[in-house]
Write a protein that holds these residues in place. Sequence first.
Motif, PDB file in Angstrom:
ATOM      1  N   LYS A 153       0.859  -1.181   0.000  1.00  0.00           N
ATOM      2  CA  LYS A 153       0.000   0.000   0.000  1.00  0.00           C
ATOM      3  C   LYS A 153       0.901   1.240   0.000  1.00  0.00           C
ATOM      4  O   LYS A 153       1.651   1.453  -0.927  1.00  0.00           O
ATOM      5  N   ASN A 154       0.853   2.050   1.042  1.00  0.00           N
ATOM      6  CA  ASN A 154       1.674   3.261   1.074  1.00  0.00           C
ATOM      7  C   ASN A 154       2.829   3.148   2.052  1.00  0.00           C
ATOM      8  O   ASN A 154       3.339   4.168   2.545  1.00  0.00           O
ATOM      9  N   SER A 155       3.245   1.927   2.322  1.00  0.00           N
ATOM     10  CA  SER A 155       4.384   1.745   3.224  1.00  0.00           C
ATOM     11  C   SER A 155       5.434   0.843   2.570  1.00  0.00           C
ATOM     12  O   SER A 155       5.126   0.040   1.689  1.00  0.00           O
ATOM     13  N   LEU A 156       6.662   1.010   2.999  1.00  0.00           N
ATOM     14  CA  LEU A 156       7.779   0.212   2.507  1.00  0.00           C
ATOM     15  C   LEU A 156       8.254  -0.662   3.654  1.00  0.00           C
ATOM     16  O   LEU A 156       8.574  -0.167   4.737  1.00  0.00           O
ATOM     17  N   LYS A 157       8.276  -1.991   3.410  1.00  0.00           N
ATOM     18  CA  LYS A 157       8.581  -2.923   4.485  1.00  0.00           C
ATOM     19  C   LYS A 157       9.793  -3.789   4.134  1.00  0.00           C
ATOM     20  O   LYS A 157       9.862  -4.348   3.034  1.00  0.00           O
ATOM     21  N   PRO A 158      10.742  -3.909   5.063  1.00  0.00           N
ATOM     22  CA  PRO A 158      11.857  -4.842   4.844  1.00  0.00           C
ATOM     23  C   PRO A 158      11.405  -6.260   5.144  1.00  0.00           C
ATOM     24  O   PRO A 158      10.750  -6.507   6.170  1.00  0.00           O
ATOM     25  N   VAL A 159      11.724  -7.208   4.265  1.00  0.00           N
ATOM     26  CA  VAL A 159      11.346  -8.608   4.504  1.00  0.00           C
ATOM     27  C   VAL A 159      12.572  -9.522   4.579  1.00  0.00           C
ATOM     28  O   VAL A 159      12.447 -10.705   4.897  1.00  0.00           O
ATOM     29  N   LEU A 160      13.752  -8.976   4.305  1.00  0.00           N
ATOM     30  CA  LEU A 160      15.007  -9.712   4.479  1.00  0.00           C
ATOM     31  C   LEU A 160      16.065  -8.691   4.852  1.00  0.00           C
ATOM     32  O   LEU A 160      16.216  -7.658   4.186  1.00  0.00           O
ATOM     33  N   ASN A 161      16.803  -8.975   5.917  1.00  0.00           N
ATOM     34  CA  ASN A 161      17.736  -7.989   6.450  1.00  0.00           C
ATOM     35  C   ASN A 161      19.177  -8.487   6.402  1.00  0.00           C
ATOM     36  O   ASN A 161      19.536  -9.457   7.062  1.00  0.00           O
ATOM     37  N   ASN A 162      20.000  -7.805   5.595  1.00  0.00           N
ATOM     38  CA  ASN A 162      21.457  -8.011   5.591  1.00  0.00           C
ATOM     39  C   ASN A 162      21.864  -9.481   5.463  1.00  0.00           C
ATOM     40  O   ASN A 162      22.679  -9.982   6.242  1.00  0.00           O
ATOM     41  N   TYR A 163      21.330 -10.152   4.451  1.00  0.00           N
ATOM     42  CA  TYR A 163      21.724 -11.539   4.197  1.00  0.00           C
ATOM     43  C   TYR A 163      23.056 -11.553   3.450  1.00  0.00           C
ATOM     44  O   TYR A 163      23.222 -10.859   2.439  1.00  0.00           O
ATOM     45  N   SER A 164      24.006 -12.340   3.934  1.00  0.00           N
ATOM     46  CA  SER A 164      25.325 -12.411   3.296  1.00  0.00           C
ATOM     47  C   SER A 164      25.216 -13.206   1.999  1.00  0.00           C
ATOM     48  O   SER A 164      25.185 -14.427   2.003  1.00  0.00           O
ATOM     49  N   ILE A 165      25.173 -12.483   0.886  1.00  0.00           N
ATOM     50  CA  ILE A 165      24.963 -13.113  -0.417  1.00  0.00           C
ATOM     51  C   ILE A 165      26.282 -13.542  -1.051  1.00  0.00           C
ATOM     52  O   ILE A 165      26.329 -14.459  -1.875  1.00  0.00           O
ATOM     53  N   SER A 166      27.373 -12.897  -0.652  1.00  0.00           N
ATOM     54  CA  SER A 166      28.699 -13.333  -1.100  1.00  0.00           C
ATOM     55  C   SER A 166      29.733 -12.926  -0.048  1.00  0.00           C
ATOM     56  O   SER A 166      29.590 -11.894   0.614  1.00  0.00           O
ATOM     57  N   ARG A 167      30.766 -13.780   0.062  1.00  0.00           N
ATOM     58  CA  ARG A 167      31.781 -13.533   1.093  1.00  0.00           C
ATOM     59  C   ARG A 167      33.101 -14.133   0.644  1.00  0.00           C
ATOM     60  O   ARG A 167      33.143 -15.267   0.158  1.00  0.00           O
ATOM     61  N   SER A 168      34.157 -13.385   0.792  1.00  0.00           N
ATOM     62  CA  SER A 168      35.486 -13.860   0.429  1.00  0.00           C
ATOM     63  C   SER A 168      36.435 -13.531   1.568  1.00  0.00           C
ATOM     64  O   SER A 168      36.501 -12.382   2.018  1.00  0.00           O
ATOM     65  N   ALA A 169      37.167 -14.546   2.044  1.00  0.00           N
ATOM     66  CA  ALA A 169      38.079 -14.333   3.169  1.00  0.00           C
ATOM     67  C   ALA A 169      39.279 -15.253   3.029  1.00  0.00           C
ATOM     68  O   ALA A 169      39.217 -16.293   2.362  1.00  0.00           O
ATOM     69  N   GLY A 170      40.362 -14.874   3.658  1.00  0.00           N
ATOM     70  CA  GLY A 170      41.551 -15.710   3.590  1.00  0.00           C
ATOM     71  C   GLY A 170      42.641 -15.233   4.525  1.00  0.00           C
ATOM     72  O   GLY A 170      42.524 -14.191   5.179  1.00  0.00           O
ATOM     73  N   PHE A 180      42.136 -19.724   1.376  1.00  0.00           N
ATOM     74  CA  PHE A 180      41.106 -18.768   0.989  1.00  0.00           C
ATOM     75  C   PHE A 180      39.771 -19.498   0.812  1.00  0.00           C
ATOM     76  O   PHE A 180      39.744 -20.676   0.468  1.00  0.00           O
ATOM     77  N   GLU A 181      38.702 -18.764   1.061  1.00  0.00           N
ATOM     78  CA  GLU A 181      37.362 -19.321   0.843  1.00  0.00           C
ATOM     79  C   GLU A 181      36.459 -18.259   0.246  1.00  0.00           C
ATOM     80  O   GLU A 181      36.373 -17.136   0.745  1.00  0.00           O
ATOM     81  N   ASP A 182      35.794 -18.623  -0.838  1.00  0.00           N
ATOM     82  CA  ASP A 182      34.805 -17.759  -1.488  1.00  0.00           C
ATOM     83  C   ASP A 182      33.440 -18.440  -1.426  1.00  0.00           C
ATOM     84  O   ASP A 182      33.305 -19.598  -1.817  1.00  0.00           O
ATOM     85  N   ARG A 183      32.435 -17.686  -0.963  1.00  0.00           N
ATOM     86  CA  ARG A 183      31.061 -18.195  -0.917  1.00  0.00           C
ATOM     87  C   ARG A 183      30.180 -17.247  -1.727  1.00  0.00           C
ATOM     88  O   ARG A 183      30.153 -16.037  -1.463  1.00  0.00           O
ATOM     89  N   ASN A 184      29.456 -17.785  -2.691  1.00  0.00           N
ATOM     90  CA  ASN A 184      28.558 -16.976  -3.512  1.00  0.00           C
ATOM     91  C   ASN A 184      27.194 -17.662  -3.595  1.00  0.00           C
ATOM     92  O   ASN A 184      27.113 -18.853  -3.916  1.00  0.00           O
ATOM     93  N   SER A 185      26.147 -16.897  -3.302  1.00  0.00           N
ATOM     94  CA  SER A 185      24.795 -17.459  -3.270  1.00  0.00           C
ATOM     95  C   SER A 185      23.900 -16.811  -4.314  1.00  0.00           C
ATOM     96  O   SER A 185      24.066 -15.634  -4.659  1.00  0.00           O
ATOM     97  N   THR A 186      22.953 -17.599  -4.811  1.00  0.00           N
ATOM     98  CA  THR A 186      21.894 -17.094  -5.687  1.00  0.00           C
ATOM     99  C   THR A 186      20.550 -17.520  -5.110  1.00  0.00           C
ATOM    100  O   THR A 186      20.463 -18.514  -4.379  1.00  0.00           O
ATOM    101  N   PHE A 187      19.522 -16.749  -5.445  1.00  0.00           N
ATOM    102  CA  PHE A 187      18.174 -17.043  -4.962  1.00  0.00           C
ATOM    103  C   PHE A 187      17.315 -17.609  -6.085  1.00  0.00           C
ATOM    104  O   PHE A 187      17.312 -17.080  -7.198  1.00  0.00           O
ATOM    105  N   ASP A 188      16.588 -18.689  -5.787  1.00  0.00           N
ATOM    106  CA  ASP A 188      15.508 -19.183  -6.635  1.00  0.00           C
ATOM    107  C   ASP A 188      14.217 -19.085  -5.835  1.00  0.00           C
ATOM    108  O   ASP A 188      14.200 -19.407  -4.636  1.00  0.00           O
ATOM    109  N   ILE A 189      13.159 -18.647  -6.472  1.00  0.00           N
ATOM    110  CA  ILE A 189      11.879 -18.519  -5.779  1.00  0.00           C
ATOM    111  C   ILE A 189      11.122 -19.838  -5.874  1.00  0.00           C
ATOM    112  O   ILE A 189      10.849 -20.340  -6.966  1.00  0.00           O
TER     113      ILE A 189
END
Length: 239
Positions: A153-170, A180-189
Amino acid sequence: MKKYLLALILCFQFSFSQNTDHLNTVLKQLKIKKSEVHQELFTQKVLPYDKSKSVMVIPKYDINEKDNEGHDYFVLDAYVVVIDNTTGKIICKFIEPNAWTSDALMLSSIWIDTGLYHLNTTTRAFGVRVSYNGSSRPNPFGETKLSLYIIDKNSLKPVLNNYSISRSAGEWDTNCAGEFEDRNSTFDIDKVQTNNYNNIIVKTTIVKSISTPTIDDCVSKETTKKATSKLIFNGKEYK
């Protein structure tokens, strides 16, 4: 030829007028000074599924100073705003105080993701991706976090907060030896729903590599794994 050029110019002018930057108009409505905005991180995008509207992400300084070592340190309030493209009038907004901090982990970019996030037959979300990078050479680090928002309606609502979609560390010796480790995610509905919202299937690819020095070379061994998980709507947000 002249008629063609005139038509092209008029078309360009019309197109430009429909995409005028309404930032000043929006800031006036929010009672925010332009000097309070981290303008390099400000971003906006027309919604491809409703081109009469645009999303703006306005990062407003809450703290802006130098740390003890002279590095930039800032804390930003997040203003996520949906506007009418013709008038610049705010349709709905979501404000999160102290949403983002940039210190040892530097906030490097914010961008709007208008992927195919169809959460049910009538609801499509848009995303905001925020990327961070570490400054340590021996311990490289980077991460992108995704938040999803819906217009209700006339409001904006967050439904997912700060999900780590990709991460690289070493960690390495800055010469060869390290892990080293790389993590990469994709979403399917998913077609399956919980609380009237489709589940989100998260497909993650995890790549690990180990580098080992030899007498005259540096040998790297890499392994790849895939993982699948689900985000389920609990009535308020996806978890």
